[in-house]
Structure formats: structure tokens, C-alpha cells
Design a protein around this motif. Structure first.
Motif, PDB file in Angstrom:
ATOM      1  N   CYS A  89      15.852   8.722  10.326  1.00 56.09           N
ATOM      2  CA  CYS A  89      15.796   8.881   8.868  1.00 56.09           C
ATOM      3  C   CYS A  89      15.642   7.525   8.192  1.00 56.09           C
ATOM      4  O   CYS A  89      16.080   6.504   8.725  1.00 56.09           O
ATOM      5  N   GLY A  90      15.034   7.521   7.042  1.00 55.59           N
ATOM      6  CA  GLY A  90      14.858   6.265   6.323  1.00 55.59           C
ATOM      7  C   GLY A  90      13.924   6.394   5.142  1.00 55.59           C
ATOM      8  O   GLY A  90      13.468   7.491   4.800  1.00 55.59           O
ATOM      9  N   ARG A  91      13.634   5.248   4.529  1.00 54.28           N
ATOM     10  CA  ARG A  91      12.680   5.149   3.425  1.00 54.28           C
ATOM     11  C   ARG A  91      11.527   4.267   3.879  1.00 54.28           C
ATOM     12  O   ARG A  91      11.704   3.359   4.685  1.00 54.28           O
ATOM     13  N   TYR A  92      10.377   4.523   3.282  1.00 52.54           N
ATOM     14  CA  TYR A  92       9.167   3.837   3.717  1.00 52.54           C
ATOM     15  C   TYR A  92       8.324   3.504   2.494  1.00 52.54           C
ATOM     16  O   TYR A  92       7.976   4.394   1.718  1.00 52.54           O
ATOM     17  N   VAL A  93       8.033   2.228   2.290  1.00 53.67           N
ATOM     18  CA  VAL A  93       7.200   1.774   1.171  1.00 53.67           C
ATOM     19  C   VAL A  93       5.903   1.230   1.735  1.00 53.67           C
ATOM     20  O   VAL A  93       5.911   0.418   2.661  1.00 53.67           O
ATOM     21  N   LEU A  94       4.785   1.688   1.168  1.00 48.75           N
ATOM     22  CA  LEU A  94       3.472   1.347   1.713  1.00 48.75           C
ATOM     23  C   LEU A  94       2.481   1.124   0.573  1.00 48.75           C
ATOM     24  O   LEU A  94       2.507   1.827  -0.429  1.00 48.75           O
ATOM     25  N   ASP A  95       1.612   0.132   0.734  1.00 50.12           N
ATOM     26  CA  ASP A  95       0.606  -0.172  -0.289  1.00 50.12           C
ATOM     27  C   ASP A  95      -0.722   0.540  -0.065  1.00 50.12           C
ATOM     28  O   ASP A  95      -1.380   0.940  -1.001  1.00 50.12           O
ATOM     29  N   ARG A  96      -1.129   0.690   1.171  1.00 52.11           N
ATOM     30  CA  ARG A  96      -2.515   1.027   1.482  1.00 52.11           C
ATOM     31  C   ARG A  96      -2.838   2.523   1.397  1.00 52.11           C
ATOM     32  O   ARG A  96      -3.985   2.917   1.584  1.00 52.11           O
ATOM     33  N   LEU A  97      -1.874   3.369   1.118  1.00 56.80           N
ATOM     34  CA  LEU A  97      -2.108   4.813   1.174  1.00 56.80           C
ATOM     35  C   LEU A  97      -2.997   5.306   0.034  1.00 56.80           C
ATOM     36  O   LEU A  97      -3.816   6.193   0.210  1.00 56.80           O
ATOM     37  N   VAL A  98      -2.802   4.736  -1.147  1.00 52.73           N
ATOM     38  CA  VAL A  98      -3.562   5.142  -2.333  1.00 52.73           C
ATOM     39  C   VAL A  98      -4.180   3.898  -2.953  1.00 52.73           C
ATOM     40  O   VAL A  98      -3.484   2.907  -3.181  1.00 52.73           O
ATOM     41  N   SER A  99      -5.473   3.948  -3.224  1.00 52.91           N
ATOM     42  CA  SER A  99      -6.140   2.802  -3.843  1.00 52.91           C
ATOM     43  C   SER A  99      -5.823   2.748  -5.338  1.00 52.91           C
ATOM     44  O   SER A  99      -5.328   3.720  -5.915  1.00 52.91           O
ATOM     45  N   LYS A 100      -6.124   1.625  -5.969  1.00 53.07           N
ATOM     46  CA  LYS A 100      -5.903   1.495  -7.405  1.00 53.07           C
ATOM     47  C   LYS A 100      -6.727   2.513  -8.182  1.00 53.07           C
ATOM     48  O   LYS A 100      -6.264   3.085  -9.176  1.00 53.07           O
ATOM     49  N   GLU A 101      -7.948   2.734  -7.736  1.00 56.01           N
ATOM     50  CA  GLU A 101      -8.824   3.698  -8.406  1.00 56.01           C
ATOM     51  C   GLU A 101      -8.244   5.109  -8.316  1.00 56.01           C
ATOM     52  O   GLU A 101      -8.249   5.862  -9.297  1.00 56.01           O
ATOM     53  N   GLU A 102      -7.730   5.461  -7.128  1.00 58.86           N
ATOM     54  CA  GLU A 102      -7.133   6.787  -6.954  1.00 58.86           C
ATOM     55  C   GLU A 102      -5.861   6.928  -7.787  1.00 58.86           C
ATOM     56  O   GLU A 102      -5.617   7.983  -8.382  1.00 58.86           O
ATOM     57  N   ALA A 103      -5.054   5.878  -7.845  1.00 62.51           N
ATOM     58  CA  ALA A 103      -3.836   5.908  -8.663  1.00 62.51           C
ATOM     59  C   ALA A 103      -4.197   6.105 -10.132  1.00 62.51           C
ATOM     60  O   ALA A 103      -3.538   6.872 -10.852  1.00 62.51           O
TER      61      ALA A 103
END
Length: 200
Positions: free
Chosen positions: A76-90
Motif C-alpha cells: 500500500c502507498g501513494r504514488y505521484v507521477l508527472d508523465r501520465l497526463v500531458s499539459k495539453e490533456e490536463a
């Protein structure tokens, strides 16, 4: 003569006392937030990048057994990631949220737009956004491409979780509702919103 000088002499004292009282009040108002910040683990700042591998915070899993076979968590845990969604998609996701939320808005706290059920916060209640859209003479709110993007991102999240936590592909089921939320500085006026805000 003394009475004429009294307001002039006491005026700076009054000003100082006012600032002192205001400063004390502000300190006691902000102190709980400072303590909460000290006790919380910051995984990533909003303006920082965590790279392609992301940041993981391990947490202790619950010891309560699941009533469903194969659903007991091992890691179990938390996970922070940058690459999953691009700026354009966000940007596109934000535009979708804004497009839907313009049909409603809560009277305080969080405005919720649930994409599965169509529930939208309107005042102190929820309304079906599909009916609100039809009342405006529109066939549908979101385009095919917007729905496709949303599903794509949702699937990416699921696959990323399965890979990161070494789960059997296809076994993970994301919870419903899947919703957009918009927080404001207004006080929540209903019990569900009051309970929900700390979780967002």
C-alpha cells in the motif's frame, strides 16, 4: 490642556494595541494550519517535477481481511507521477470540468460533477446534468473526442497502478463515482460536502 493632549498621546498607543490584538488573532488562526503542515509528508510541490519514475510513499496496509477473494492488499502507498497526463490533456480535462460545472455550482465548499451518473452540484442538492443539457436544447455535453480522452486517461491510471504495485492485469477495478471537483473558499453548507472536502 491635559485633556487636549490625551487623544494625541493615546492615539499611537491605541494603534499599537489594535495591531497587537490583530497579530495575536491571526497567529492563533493560522497556528493549526502550520502544525498540520509540519505533521504532513510533502511528496511533491505543485510546481516541482518528479521525473519519469515518480515518487512513492509506502503506507501500512489494513489488517482487516476483504470479503472478496483476491482483494487483500499486499503493498500500500501513494504514488505521484508527472508523465501520465500531458499539459495539453490536463488543459482539456479542465475545459471539460468547466463546461459541465457552468450548469450548476454548489452553494459552498465543493462543486462535484460525476461523469458516471451525471450528478452535478446545484445549490445544496444534486441535479442530473443530462437533463440540464437537454433543457438548454443540446443533444450532448461532451464530444466524442472528449469522452475518448477521459476514458484513455482513466485506463492509463489503471495500467500504471497495476504495473507499479505489481497487480495482475485486469484485476483492478477503479471506484465509482469518477468525478471532477472544484473547491472554493466558501464554507460547506451540507454534511456530505463537509465530510468530502478534507479528502480532496
Amino acid at each position: 490642556l491635559d485633556r487636549k493632549l490625551e487623544p494625541v498621546i493615546s492615539s499611537p498607543i491605541r494603534i499599537f494595541a489594535t495591531f497587537l490584538i490583530a497579530g495575536i488573532a491571526i497567529y492563533y488562526r493560522l497556528q493549526p494550519m502550520w502544525k498540520a503542515a509540519e505533521n504532513s509528508d510533502v511528496m511533491a510541490m505543485w510546481n516541482s517535477t518528479v521525473g519519469t519514475s515518480g515518487v512513492v510513499q509506502e503506507l501500512k496496509c489494513t489488517t482487516k481481511p476483504s470479503e472478496f477473494d483476491g482483494c487483500d492488499p499486499v503493498r500500500c502507498g501513494r504514488y505521484v507521477l508527472d508523465r501520465l497526463v500531458s499539459k495539453e490533456e490536463a488543459t482539456q480535462l479542465i475545459a471539460m470540468a468547466e463546461k459541465g460545472m457552468k450548469f450548476g455550482g454548489s452553494s459552498g465548499g465543493a462543486t462535484i460533477l460525476d461523469l458516471n451518473s451525471g450528478a452535478l452540484s446545484v445549490g445544496n442538492k444534486f441535479a442530473d446534468i443530462r437533463l440540464l443539457v437537454k433543457n438548454e436544447g443540446m443533444e450532448q455535453l461532451f464530444s466524442y473526442d472528449e469522452v475518448k480522452l477521459f476514458k484513455s486517461i482513466k485506463n492509463r491510471i489503471q495500467v500504471e497502478i497495476e504495473q507499479k504495485w505489481k497487480l495482475t492485469p485486469g484485476k483492478l477495478r477503479l471506484t465509482k463515482p469518477v468525478f471532477f471537483s472544484r473547491l472554493t473558499d466558501k464554507r460547506a453548507t451540507t454534511i456530505p460536502y463537509s465530510a468530502l472536502i478534507p479528502l480532496l
